[in-house]
Motif scaffolding. Structure first.
Motif, PDB file in Angstrom:
ATOM      1  N   PHE A 123       0.833  -1.205   0.000  1.00  0.00           N
ATOM      2  CA  PHE A 123       0.000   0.000   0.000  1.00  0.00           C
ATOM      3  C   PHE A 123       0.871   1.259   0.000  1.00  0.00           C
ATOM      4  N   LEU A 124       2.005   1.194   0.693  1.00  0.00           N
ATOM      5  CA  LEU A 124       2.929   2.326   0.745  1.00  0.00           C
ATOM      6  C   LEU A 124       3.427   2.685  -0.663  1.00  0.00           C
ATOM      7  N   ILE A 125       3.834   1.678  -1.431  1.00  0.00           N
ATOM      8  CA  ILE A 125       4.345   1.929  -2.785  1.00  0.00           C
ATOM      9  C   ILE A 125       3.247   2.506  -3.674  1.00  0.00           C
ATOM     10  N   VAL A 126       2.024   1.970  -3.526  1.00  0.00           N
ATOM     11  CA  VAL A 126       0.903   2.486  -4.322  1.00  0.00           C
ATOM     12  C   VAL A 126       0.619   3.939  -3.963  1.00  0.00           C
ATOM     13  N   SER A 127       0.669   4.267  -2.675  1.00  0.00           N
ATOM     14  CA  SER A 127       0.427   5.641  -2.234  1.00  0.00           C
ATOM     15  C   SER A 127       1.459   6.596  -2.835  1.00  0.00           C
ATOM     16  N   LEU A 128       2.716   6.194  -2.848  1.00  0.00           N
ATOM     17  CA  LEU A 128       3.758   7.025  -3.471  1.00  0.00           C
ATOM     18  C   LEU A 128       3.523   7.158  -4.977  1.00  0.00           C
ATOM     19  N   GLY A 129       2.998   6.103  -5.578  1.00  0.00           N
ATOM     20  CA  GLY A 129       2.665   6.171  -6.995  1.00  0.00           C
ATOM     21  C   GLY A 129       1.584   7.200  -7.270  1.00  0.00           C
ATOM     22  N   TYR A 130       0.551   7.217  -6.430  1.00  0.00           N
ATOM     23  CA  TYR A 130      -0.502   8.218  -6.585  1.00  0.00           C
ATOM     24  C   TYR A 130       0.056   9.635  -6.395  1.00  0.00           C
ATOM     25  N   ALA A 131       1.070   9.760  -5.541  1.00  0.00           N
ATOM     26  CA  ALA A 131       1.652  11.075  -5.266  1.00  0.00           C
ATOM     27  C   ALA A 131       2.438  11.612  -6.460  1.00  0.00           C
ATOM     28  N   PHE A 132       3.208  10.767  -7.117  1.00  0.00           N
ATOM     29  CA  PHE A 132       4.181  11.267  -8.094  1.00  0.00           C
ATOM     30  C   PHE A 132       3.857  10.938  -9.548  1.00  0.00           C
ATOM     31  N   ILE A 133       2.968   9.978  -9.806  1.00  0.00           N
ATOM     32  CA  ILE A 133       2.778   9.486 -11.176  1.00  0.00           C
ATOM     33  C   ILE A 133       1.478  10.032 -11.759  1.00  0.00           C
ATOM     34  N   ASP A 134       1.550  10.547 -12.969  1.00  0.00           N
ATOM     35  CA  ASP A 134       0.355  10.995 -13.690  1.00  0.00           C
ATOM     36  C   ASP A 134       0.231  10.289 -15.038  1.00  0.00           C
ATOM     37  N   ASN A 135       0.877   9.133 -15.137  1.00  0.00           N
ATOM     38  CA  ASN A 135       0.839   8.320 -16.347  1.00  0.00           C
ATOM     39  C   ASN A 135      -0.155   7.174 -16.137  1.00  0.00           C
ATOM     40  N   VAL A 136      -1.184   7.112 -16.964  1.00  0.00           N
ATOM     41  CA  VAL A 136      -2.259   6.139 -16.752  1.00  0.00           C
ATOM     42  C   VAL A 136      -1.774   4.688 -16.812  1.00  0.00           C
ATOM     43  N   PRO A 137      -0.969   4.270 -17.796  1.00  0.00           N
ATOM     44  CA  PRO A 137      -0.501   2.878 -17.799  1.00  0.00           C
ATOM     45  C   PRO A 137       0.262   2.492 -16.525  1.00  0.00           C
ATOM     46  N   VAL A 138       1.092   3.411 -15.999  1.00  0.00           N
ATOM     47  CA  VAL A 138       1.826   3.102 -14.768  1.00  0.00           C
ATOM     48  C   VAL A 138       0.869   3.014 -13.579  1.00  0.00           C
ATOM     49  N   LEU A 139      -0.122   3.893 -13.538  1.00  0.00           N
ATOM     50  CA  LEU A 139      -1.118   3.822 -12.471  1.00  0.00           C
ATOM     51  C   LEU A 139      -1.878   2.499 -12.528  1.00  0.00           C
TER      52      LEU A 139
END
Length: 407
Positions: free
Chosen positions: A294-310
Motif C-alpha cells: 500500500f505504501l508503494i501504491v500511495s507514493l505512486g498516486y503522489a508522483f505518477i500521472d501516467n495512466v498505464p503506470v497507475l
C-alpha cells in the motif's frame, strides 16, 4: 476434462451453503454499490450542492454512526440469532439506499447515510461471526478470500456501468443498490437456516470472566489501532483520490473507473490463488508486507500521472489486499473467544469507520492547502510506521501463543 465437474462438485461441497449464499449476495450488492462509490464525492458536490469540506463531512457521518453503534451492534450479534440480525441489517440498508435515490438536500442525504451506516454496523460483524461459527479454521482464509473475490466481480464491472449511469441519471445507482439488497435479504431468508448461538467451552468462559472485560477485548483493540494506517490509505483512495485525479488527469472519470475495474478484475482472477499460495507463511510477514504494498501504491498516486503506470500499480494493490486483509480477518477469527466473535469483528472493524469518518475531511484539508502529492506522501509515511508496529505486535503474539498455520 472429465475430472473438472467432479472437482467442482468437491469444491462446492467443501463449504457450507451459507458461504455460497453470501457469495451470491456480495456479488450482487458489490456490483450495484460499485456504481456509487467512485463517484459519490462528485455526486454530492455537483448534484446536491456543497463545498468540498462539507461533502467530506457528510461522507464521514456514516462511519461516525457505525463507530457509535459498534459495541452495541457487536453485543447484539452475540446475544441474538445471526440470521435475524442479518435480515434486519439488510432491510435497514435497503431502506436508506431507496431514500438516497430521491434525496435532494444534504440534510436528508446525511440522515439516510447514517441509517445505512447503522445497517452496515450490524451486518458486517454478524455475517463474519456467522461464517466463523460455521467454517473450520483451516478453511477460514480461503472463505474470506472467496467472499472478497465475489465482491471483486462487482468492483470490476460496477465502475464501468457507473460511468454511464452517472452521465445519464446518478440517482439510478442508489435505486439499483436498494433492489440488490432486497434480493440479498430474500436469499438469506430462503436459503440460510437459523442456527443457535455457539456456547463457549467451560475453560474459555471462566477465563474471560476471571480476566475481566478490558483484558478480554485488548487483542481486538490492538488489531483495530494497528490497522488504522491501512484504512486511512483506503479512505483517501475512495474520496480525495477522485479530486487529485481531477486536477492531474484530463479524462479523470474514465481513468478512475478503469483503475477500479482493473483492480476488481485482478482480484477476481488472483485473490483466492494468492491466499492459497501464501497461507503457509507467517501472518506477521503477510500482514505487515501488505502495508509495504500500500505504501508503494500511495507514493505512486503522489508522483505518477501516467495512466498505464497507475494501472500497473493496481497489481501491488491487489497483492497487498489479498495477502494482508484476508489473513487479518482469519487472524481475528483465531484469536476471538467463541462467544465474543461478533464483538471482536465489530471492534476490529472499527478502524475502517474511524478512518472513513476523519480521513476524507483531514485529507481534503491537506489536498486543498498542499496538494495531492503531499497528501499521499504523508499517507505513505504513516503506512511505513504502521508496518513496523504491526510486525512487532504479531511477532510477539506468535511467540506468546503459537498458532497453527492454515491449509
Amino acid at each position: 476434462m472429465s475430472h473438472i465437474p467432479h472437482a467442482l462438485r468437491r469444491f462446492f461441497a467443501a463449504y457450507p451453503a451459507l458461504l455460497w449464499v453470501r457469495l451470491f449476495g456480495e456479488t450482487l450488492t458489490s456490483l450495484s454499490s460499485a456504481m456509487i462509490a467512485p463517484f459519490l464525492v462528485l455526486y454530492l458536490s455537483e448534484n446536491i450542492g456543497g463545498s468540498v469540506t462539507m461533502t467530506m463531512l457528510v461522507i464521514g457521518l456514516q462511519p461516525f454512526s457505525e463507530i457509535l453503534l459498534t459495541l452495541f451492534a457487536g453485543g447484539i450479534t452475540d446475544r441474538y440469532r445471526r440470521k435475524t440480525i442479518m435480515l434486519l441489517a439488510l432491510f435497514l440498508q435497503g431502506f436508506a439506499m431507496l431514500g438516497m435515490a430521491w434525496a435532494d438536500s444534504m440534510l436528508g442525504f446525511a440522515i439516510l447515510y447514517i441509517i445505512n451506516g447503522a445497517g452496515r454496523s450490524l451486518f458486517i460483524p454478524v455475517s463474519r461471526a456467522h461464517l466463523a461459527d460455521t467454517i473450520s479454521s483451516a478453511q477460514m482464509a480461503g472463505a474470506f478470500a472467496l467472499l472478497s473475490t465475489s465482491s471483486s466481480i462487482g468492483a470490476a464491472l460496477g465502475p464501468l456501468v457507473g460511468v454511464i449511469i452517472y452521465k445519464y441519471d446518478p440517482a439510478m445507482a442508489f435505486l439499483f443498490t436498494a433492489i440488490s439488497l432486497l434480493i440479498y435479504a430474500i436469499a438469506v431468508w430462503w436459503k440460510i437456516p437459523q442456527t443457535p448461538l455457539p456456547e463457549a467451552p467451560v475453560e474459555e468462559a471462566a477465563g474471560v470472566r476471571s480476566r475481566g472485560s478490558w483484558h478480554a477485548y485488548r487483542p481486538a483493540l490492538a488489531i483495530m489501532l494497528l490497522s488504522l494506517p491501512i484504512s486511512l490509505f483506503y479512505s483517501q483512495t475512495e474520496t480525495n483520490l477522485q479530486l487529485h485525479l481531477k486536477y492531474t488527469l484530463p479524462d479523470y472519470l474514465q481513468t478512475l473507473a478503469l483503475l477500479i475495474a482493473v483492480k476488481g478484475g485482478l482480484l477476481l482472477l488472483f485473490e483466492y490463488l494468492l491466499v492459497k499460495w501464501t497461507q503457509h507463511l507467517p501472518a506477521r510477514l503477510l500482514i505487515s508486507g501488505s502495508y509495504i504494498c500500500f505504501l508503494i501504491v500511495s507514493l505512486g498516486y503522489a508522483f505518477i500521472d501516467n495512466v498505464p503506470v497507475l494501472l500497473a500499480l493496481q497489481v501491488l494493490l491487489v497483492i497487498g489486499e489479498s495477502i494482508g486483509l484476508t489473513q487479518l480477518m482469519a487472524f481475528v477469527t483465531r484469536i476471538s473467544p467463541v462467544t465474543m466473535r461478533g464483538r471482536y469483528f465489530a471492534i476490529t472493524g472499527t478502524h475502517w469507520d474511524i478512518s472513513r469518518m476523519c480521513g476524507p475531511y483531514l485529507g481534503s484539508l491537506v489536498l486543498l492547502n498542499y496538494g495531492g502529492m503531499m497528501l499521499f506522501i504523508i499517507v505513505a509515511g504513516i503506512l511505513l510506521i504502521g508496518a513496523g508496529f504491526m510486525y512487532v505486535y504479531l511477532s510477539t503474539n506468535e511467540k506468546a501463543s503459537p498458532l497453527e498455520q492454515e491449509g
